[in-house]
Design a protein around this motif. Sequence first.
Motif, PDB file in Angstrom:
ATOM      1  N   ASP A  71       0.712  -1.048  -0.106  1.00 43.44           N
ATOM      2  CA  ASP A  71       0.034   0.039   0.066  1.00 43.44           C
ATOM      3  C   ASP A  71       0.842   1.171  -0.009  1.00 43.44           C
ATOM      4  O   ASP A  71       0.329   2.285   0.039  1.00 43.44           O
ATOM      5  N   ILE A  72       2.175   1.112   0.279  1.00 45.20           N
ATOM      6  CA  ILE A  72       2.932   2.477   0.336  1.00 45.20           C
ATOM      7  C   ILE A  72       3.263   3.038  -0.989  1.00 45.20           C
ATOM      8  O   ILE A  72       3.764   1.956  -2.093  1.00 45.20           O
ATOM      9  N   GLU A  73       3.254   4.118  -1.198  1.00 49.99           N
ATOM     10  CA  GLU A  73       3.688   4.669  -2.382  1.00 49.99           C
ATOM     11  C   GLU A  73       4.982   5.412  -2.396  1.00 49.99           C
ATOM     12  O   GLU A  73       4.859   6.322  -1.527  1.00 49.99           O
ATOM     13  N   ILE A  74       5.969   5.061  -3.051  1.00 47.57           N
ATOM     14  CA  ILE A  74       7.318   5.772  -3.023  1.00 47.57           C
ATOM     15  C   ILE A  74       7.424   6.472  -4.573  1.00 47.57           C
ATOM     16  O   ILE A  74       7.368   5.721  -5.321  1.00 47.57           O
ATOM     17  N   PRO A  75       7.435   7.676  -4.513  1.00 44.77           N
ATOM     18  CA  PRO A  75       7.779   8.505  -5.804  1.00 44.77           C
ATOM     19  C   PRO A  75       9.193   7.820  -6.465  1.00 44.77           C
ATOM     20  O   PRO A  75      10.057   7.609  -5.868  1.00 44.77           O
ATOM     21  N   ALA A  76       8.780   7.553  -7.702  1.00 43.58           N
ATOM     22  CA  ALA A  76       9.914   7.012  -8.307  1.00 43.58           C
ATOM     23  C   ALA A  76      10.113   7.944  -9.618  1.00 43.58           C
ATOM     24  O   ALA A  76       9.145   8.343 -10.384  1.00 43.58           O
ATOM     25  N   TYR A  77      11.573   7.958 -10.086  1.00 46.80           N
ATOM     26  CA  TYR A  77      11.881   8.816 -11.086  1.00 46.80           C
ATOM     27  C   TYR A  77      12.825   7.944 -12.025  1.00 46.80           C
ATOM     28  O   TYR A  77      13.517   7.110 -11.405  1.00 46.80           O
ATOM     29  N   HIS A  78      12.851   8.214 -13.285  1.00 47.91           N
ATOM     30  CA  HIS A  78      13.764   7.613 -14.308  1.00 47.91           C
ATOM     31  C   HIS A  78      15.258   7.991 -13.929  1.00 47.91           C
ATOM     32  O   HIS A  78      16.005   7.226 -14.049  1.00 47.91           O
ATOM     33  N   SER A  79      15.575   9.169 -13.519  1.00 55.76           N
ATOM     34  CA  SER A  79      16.912   9.708 -13.300  1.00 55.76           C
ATOM     35  C   SER A  79      16.886  10.601 -12.165  1.00 55.76           C
ATOM     36  O   SER A  79      15.970  11.085 -11.534  1.00 55.76           O
ATOM     37  N   LEU A  80      18.243  10.704 -11.553  1.00 52.16           N
ATOM     38  CA  LEU A  80      18.506  11.836 -10.367  1.00 52.16           C
ATOM     39  C   LEU A  80      18.292  13.076 -11.203  1.00 52.16           C
ATOM     40  O   LEU A  80      17.571  13.877 -10.157  1.00 52.16           O
ATOM     41  N   LYS A  81      18.401  13.443 -12.172  1.00 55.20           N
ATOM     42  CA  LYS A  81      18.209  14.388 -12.589  1.00 55.20           C
ATOM     43  C   LYS A  81      16.643  15.099 -12.476  1.00 55.20           C
ATOM     44  O   LYS A  81      16.291  16.403 -12.380  1.00 55.20           O
ATOM     45  N   GLU A  82      16.000  14.053 -12.740  1.00 52.62           N
ATOM     46  CA  GLU A  82      14.366  14.311 -12.647  1.00 52.62           C
ATOM     47  C   GLU A  82      13.960  14.519 -11.445  1.00 52.62           C
ATOM     48  O   GLU A  82      13.156  15.470 -10.952  1.00 52.62           O
ATOM     49  N   VAL A  83      14.616  13.970 -10.295  1.00 49.84           N
ATOM     50  CA  VAL A  83      14.347  14.229  -8.863  1.00 49.84           C
ATOM     51  C   VAL A  83      14.693  15.424  -8.242  1.00 49.84           C
ATOM     52  O   VAL A  83      13.955  16.120  -7.851  1.00 49.84           O
ATOM     53  N   LEU A  84      15.892  16.077  -8.908  1.00 47.75           N
ATOM     54  CA  LEU A  84      16.359  17.410  -8.653  1.00 47.75           C
ATOM     55  C   LEU A  84      15.395  18.467  -9.274  1.00 47.75           C
ATOM     56  O   LEU A  84      15.191  19.421  -8.599  1.00 47.75           O
ATOM     57  N   HIS A  85      14.990  18.157 -10.434  1.00 49.36           N
ATOM     58  CA  HIS A  85      14.114  18.843 -11.084  1.00 49.36           C
ATOM     59  C   HIS A  85      12.821  19.099 -10.638  1.00 49.36           C
ATOM     60  O   HIS A  85      12.067  20.379 -10.341  1.00 49.36           O
ATOM     61  N   GLU A  86      12.269  18.225  -9.976  1.00 43.79           N
ATOM     62  CA  GLU A  86      10.974  18.084  -9.236  1.00 43.79           C
ATOM     63  C   GLU A  86      10.831  18.622  -7.833  1.00 43.79           C
ATOM     64  O   GLU A  86      10.003  19.320  -7.306  1.00 43.79           O
ATOM     65  N   LYS A  87      12.012  18.192  -7.161  1.00 45.12           N
ATOM     66  CA  LYS A  87      12.158  18.633  -5.817  1.00 45.12           C
ATOM     67  C   LYS A  87      12.710  20.008  -5.366  1.00 45.12           C
ATOM     68  O   LYS A  87      12.771  20.379  -4.306  1.00 45.12           O
ATOM     69  N   VAL A  88      13.666  20.430  -6.182  1.00 48.95           N
ATOM     70  CA  VAL A  88      14.357  21.574  -5.826  1.00 48.95           C
ATOM     71  C   VAL A  88      13.496  22.717  -6.444  1.00 48.95           C
ATOM     72  O   VAL A  88      12.732  22.942  -7.084  1.00 48.95           O
TER      73      VAL A  88
END
Length: 117
Positions: free
Chosen positions: A100-117
């Motif tokens: 039931d746990i949802e963990i946000p997943a991204y294709h690359s670290l670049k996508e994570v930084l773009h989304e979270k910064v």
Amino acid sequence: MIEEISTPIISITDQIAILPLVGHVDDDRAKHLMETATARCSQLNIDYLCIDLSAITTFETTLVEMLFSLADVLKLLGIELVLSGITPQMAQQMVLLDTDIEIPAYHSLKEVLHEKV
């Protein structure tokens, strides 16, 4: 010293740290990752921990279960776990565990930084 090297949590910004995983994660390493990541994230006072899975050689149930457990623990500490480097095979295995746990997943670290910064 080997245990410290196997869990390098690197602060990227004041809010985000990354934990790149390399190789295989067995039961002992999963336990060490849980303990170390929890303590280190709490010390860093971050909002997000990104675990990069792009260098994982085998993606087994032990690792998947550890990721879901770590997400639970970090959530209680006010830290969101996000994943990068997810392959289609990894996504399928995570879905098969039917959690039931949802963990946000991204294709690359670049996508994570773009989304979270």
